[in-house]
Every structure is written in structure tokens, then in C-alpha cells.
Design a protein around this motif. Structure first.
Motif, PDB file in Angstrom:
ATOM      1  N   ARG A 102       0.864  -1.233   0.038  1.00 33.53           N
ATOM      2  CA  ARG A 102      -0.038  -0.013  -0.132  1.00 33.53           C
ATOM      3  C   ARG A 102       0.749   1.286   0.081  1.00 33.53           C
ATOM      4  O   ARG A 102       2.139   1.103   0.223  1.00 33.53           O
ATOM      5  N   GLN A 103       0.356   2.127  -0.475  1.00 31.05           N
ATOM      6  CA  GLN A 103       0.997   3.628  -0.002  1.00 31.05           C
ATOM      7  C   GLN A 103       0.573   4.252   1.193  1.00 31.05           C
ATOM      8  O   GLN A 103       0.244   3.458   2.035  1.00 31.05           O
TER       9      GLN A 103
ATOM     10  N   TYR B 264      -1.083   6.512   2.437  1.00 28.91           N
ATOM     11  CA  TYR B 264      -2.248   7.122   2.948  1.00 28.91           C
ATOM     12  C   TYR B 264      -3.542   5.989   2.501  1.00 28.91           C
ATOM     13  O   TYR B 264      -4.549   6.545   2.661  1.00 28.91           O
ATOM     14  N   ASP B 265      -3.008   5.010   2.215  1.00 30.04           N
ATOM     15  CA  ASP B 265      -4.337   3.819   1.696  1.00 30.04           C
ATOM     16  C   ASP B 265      -4.626   3.220   2.744  1.00 30.04           C
ATOM     17  O   ASP B 265      -3.732   2.761   3.629  1.00 30.04           O
ATOM     18  N   TYR B 266      -5.945   3.072   2.709  1.00 25.42           N
ATOM     19  CA  TYR B 266      -6.686   2.013   3.841  1.00 25.42           C
ATOM     20  C   TYR B 266      -6.491   0.353   2.888  1.00 25.42           C
ATOM     21  O   TYR B 266      -6.633   0.288   1.860  1.00 25.42           O
ATOM     22  N   ARG B 267      -6.800  -0.272   3.815  1.00 20.01           N
ATOM     23  CA  ARG B 267      -6.874  -1.792   3.278  1.00 20.01           C
ATOM     24  C   ARG B 267      -8.287  -2.011   2.838  1.00 20.01           C
ATOM     25  O   ARG B 267      -9.011  -1.270   2.916  1.00 20.01           O
ATOM     26  N   ASN B 268      -8.713  -2.931   2.169  1.00 19.13           N
ATOM     27  CA  ASN B 268     -10.051  -3.398   1.619  1.00 19.13           C
ATOM     28  C   ASN B 268     -10.828  -3.486   2.845  1.00 19.13           C
ATOM     29  O   ASN B 268     -10.583  -4.361   3.708  1.00 19.13           O
TER      30      ASN B 268
ATOM     31  N   LYS C 108     -10.973  10.103   4.224  1.00 16.39           N
ATOM     32  CA  LYS C 108     -11.242   8.548   4.495  1.00 16.39           C
ATOM     33  C   LYS C 108     -12.843   8.506   5.228  1.00 16.39           C
ATOM     34  O   LYS C 108     -13.259   7.702   4.744  1.00 16.39           O
TER      35      LYS C 108
ATOM     36  N   GLU D  55     -15.639   8.386   2.435  1.00 15.07           N
ATOM     37  CA  GLU D  55     -15.448   7.201   1.665  1.00 15.07           C
ATOM     38  C   GLU D  55     -15.886   6.077   2.574  1.00 15.07           C
ATOM     39  O   GLU D  55     -16.754   5.251   2.007  1.00 15.07           O
TER      40      GLU D  55
END
Length: 396
Positions: free
Chosen positions: A27-28, A30-34, A257, A260
Motif C-alpha cells: 500500500r501507499q 495514505y491507503d486503507y486496506r480493503n 477517509k 469514503e
């Protein structure tokens, strides 16, 4: 039972990867997991999967007397449990520091933010109100429990339906779902927690840390916010000093976030409501991937049956009769039969049969004794063998 600690090599590897802006799962920063949200068959049951972190939330209600300080308001109670099934570091029947911190943060996020209209839970002022109980169970721990617990709790509250009641004087009548449709809770907004992990004295920042990243972090910042960009609660742990710019930066990331995640929750609620209305299948069993055995499955091939007799007669006419008659089967042994030439098995016995009579005659002349045995042991040799009587009589 304690969890296995990280070695120095693993710790240095994780910190070096964070410095190079790389993460273990690709992941990057600032990415969340699924995120996967699944509702149960009954109202108020929800499972949230945040990567490999799984949390189950169950909402229940009952009629209880209200508090003396608030006679016209209902009661909302939260209970979070960390079972050893989720992680070997969690001990049963013991309140750890992590459990107390998560419980307090969950209450600040949902109850103190006034996201639920508690006055609508009043049935009879000063006598009976609804008590809403939210039980959150951690099924698997892979980091960021607070975010998964907040999403599961607010999703279960939005999905919950309480029974309808009728009041006649001081008598309260509760109706079953078959008699009257249950009533949903009045929820003003959806506060959701977003966690930020800081590394190397605040030099590096990660969103949604996993379990291994939480072990090497220096501090953690949890911000509870709704989609209207209203901060419901904020908590910092780990003893790290944060600058004002860092907190503002985290709040801007959290607003994105939260919007979303809120949209994802609303879509899941709409899908569940639509399926229940249409009478389709819903619940955990429907959401699980179906694994079927397809080896015995075959497609039906269309067979033309109009000219079967004509085709069969043509095939019979084209066949030629055999020139040589086939011998009748011969029963060699029980359960064994043989047809055709070569009824007697002569494999490897032709040369032996020719040489056998000559060898036996020579042995008889020499007066040797031939021992026939099927065993694989060494040959038996008889010593001090007596001569035949026929030869002794001839000498006399």
C-alpha cells in the motif's frame, strides 16, 4: 500467553521500508486496506473486515428504568471484548490496557458525540426507556482495531430495528416483528475513527497501520469524525509530541477517509434493505464465497434420434464377417478364461521342457538325488549318500 516479539532484524527492516515509503502489503502511505461490510440475518448484526482484521458487532435492546439524572433519555451501552481467538496476546477474563483504551475511545466516539437520539428511546418518562447494548467482539487481530470497531458499531446501529410498543396508561405492550414492523434508531450522523501511526519521532506517517507496523511505531493519533467534517473525539497515545501542522494534516486526511467509509456503509445498508424487500437471500451464508464441486457436472449434448434404425442397418451391412471362427472360451482356472490360440501358456518353458528329460536321465545314471523345491533359499546338498541296491546285487 504473550505474543511473539519482533526480532531486531524485523524491526530494522520495517523501519527501513517506512523510510523508503514502502509497506509490507504494497500500500501507499495514505491507503486503507480493503473494507468489507456484511450484515447478518437478524437486524443489528454486522461483521467488518479491514484487511485481515475482523470484528463482529451485535446490537440488542431491552426495557429498563431510566437514570435518575436523565428520566426522559434512553441508555446506550458499549462492550468490547478481546478474545484469545483473535490473538495469542489477549488473555481471557482480564482487562488489559488495550481493552480499556478501546472501550473509552469507542464510548467517546459514539455515545459522547450524541450521534444517537436518546430521547426517542423513552417509552414512559421516569419509568421505562430502551437500553441499547452494543457488543463488539474482535475475531482476528491484524492491527487498527479501533477503526474496525467503530465501523462495525455504527453499521450495526444503523442496521438495528427495535420492536414497536403501544402505551395504554401505565401499561406497555411490546409487539413482535410479525405483528408490527420494527422501528429503526434515530441516528444523526456517523462518527468513524481514523488512526495515524507515527514513526522515527514523528518524521514519517502511515494511515491504517497493520499489526507489525503498530509494534514499531512511536505514537498513535486517533481522530473520530463524521462526513460533515466535525471532529467528535481525538486522542493521542505513545508519548510523542505532535506539531499543530501535523494534527491539521491528519484531520484533512481523516475527512477524506471518513466520507469514503460513510458512503460504503450507506451502500451496504441500501443493498441489504433492497434484498430484504425483494425477498432474496441475505445474511452471512449468502455473503460467503460459494465453493462447488464441478467434476461431476457435464453439459447435455443433443442427440439426433430420427434416423437411428437406418443408420444402424447401414453399419451392420458395411461390416464384414470374420474369416476364421473364434474358438469357444476355455476355463483355465477358477475365475479365469481364455479365448483363441495359445490356450496353453508356454512362455519361457519351451527350452526347459526339452532339456528336462535328458538332465533327469543323467542324474539317475549318476545316482544323484534331485530335490525339487519352490523356495528361494539355497540348494540342499545331501552328504554320505548310499549307492542304489541294484548296483550292489550286480557286483555279487
Amino acid at each position: 500467553m504473550r505474543d511473539t516479539p519482533l526480532s531486531n532484524c524485523e524491526r530494522l527492516f520495517l523501519l527501513k521500508a517506512i523510510e523508503e515509503k514502502k509497506r509490507l502489503d504494497g500500500r501507499q502511505t495514505y491507503d486503507y486496506r480493503n473494507i468489507k461490510i456484511t450484515f447478518g440475518t437478524e437486524y443489528g448484526c454486522c461483521i467488518v473486515e479491514l484487511g485481515k482484521t475482523r470484528v463482529l458487532s451485535q446490537v440488542s435492546c431491552e426495557l429498563v428504568p431510566p437514570k435518575d439524572s436523565r428520566p426522559t433519555e434512553g441508555i446506550v451501552f458499549f462492550n468490547l471484548e478481546l478474545s484469545p481467538m483473535a490473538s495469542p496476546a489477549f488473555e481471557p477474563n482480564r482487562q488489559s490496557e488495550l481493552l480499556v483504551t478501546l472501550n473509552r475511545q469507542l464510548e467517546r466516539c459514539l455515545r459522547n458525540s450524541k450521534c444517537i437520539d436518546t430521547e426517542s428511546l423513552c417509552v414512559v418518562s421516569g419509568e421505562k426507556v430502551w437500553q441499547i447494548r452494543v457488543d463488539v467482539h474482535v475475531l482476528n487481530h491484524d492491527g487498527n482495531l479501533m477503526d474496525a470497531a467503530s465501523i462495525a458499531a455504527i453499521s450495526a446501529l444503523s442496521h438495528f430495528r427495535r420492536p414497536d410498543v403501544a402505551i395504554q396508561g401505565r401499561d406497555v405492550t411490546m409487539f413482535s416483528p410479525e405483528e408490527r414492523d420494527p422501528i429503526s434508531l434515530s441516528i444523526y450522523h456517523m462518527p468513524i475513527c481514523v488512526s495515524f501511526a507515527f514513526f522515527l519521532q514523528g518524521s514519517y506517517l502511515l494511515v491504517d497501520p497493520c499489526e507489525r507496523e503498530e509494534r514499531v511505531m512511536d505514537g498513535l493519533l486517533m481522530i473520530a469524525m463524521n462526513k460533515h467534517r466535525e471532529i467528535c473525539s481525538i486522542q493521542s497515545s505513545g508519548g510523542i509530541m505532535l506539531l499543530k501542522d501535523q494534527v491539521l494534516r491528519c484531520s484533512k486526511i481523516a475527512s477524506v477517509k471518513v466520507s469514503e467509509v460513510t458512503e460504503l456503509i450507506n451502500k451496504a445498508l441500501d443493498n441489504d434493505r433492497k434484498i430484504r424487500k425483494e425477498g432474496g437471500k441475505f445474511g452471512f451464508a449468502e455473503s460467503m464465497p460459494k465453493e462447488r464441486i464441478t467434476t461431476l457436472k457435464r453439459d447435455k449434448a443433443p442427440v439426433e434420434m430420427t434416423d437411428v434404425k437406418e443408420t444402424a442397418s447401414e453399419i451392420v451391412n458395411r461390416t464384414e464377417t470374420p474369416t476364421e471362427a473364434v474358438d469357444s472360451p476355455v476355463l483355465v482356472a477358477t475365475g479365469t478364461a481364455q479365448v483363441g490360440e495359445g490356450l496353453v501358456n508356454s512362455w519361457g518353458l519351451e527350452e526347459d521342457e526339452e532339456d528336462e528329460p535328458q538332465m533327469t536321465e543323467d542324474r539317475k545314471r549318476a545316482g544323484e538325488v534331485m530335490v525339487i523345491s519352490d523356495s528361494e533359499e539355497e540348494e540342499v546338498v545331501i552328504l554320505n549318500q548310499e549307492a542304489p541296491k541294484s548296483k550292489k546285487t550286480s557286483k555279487k
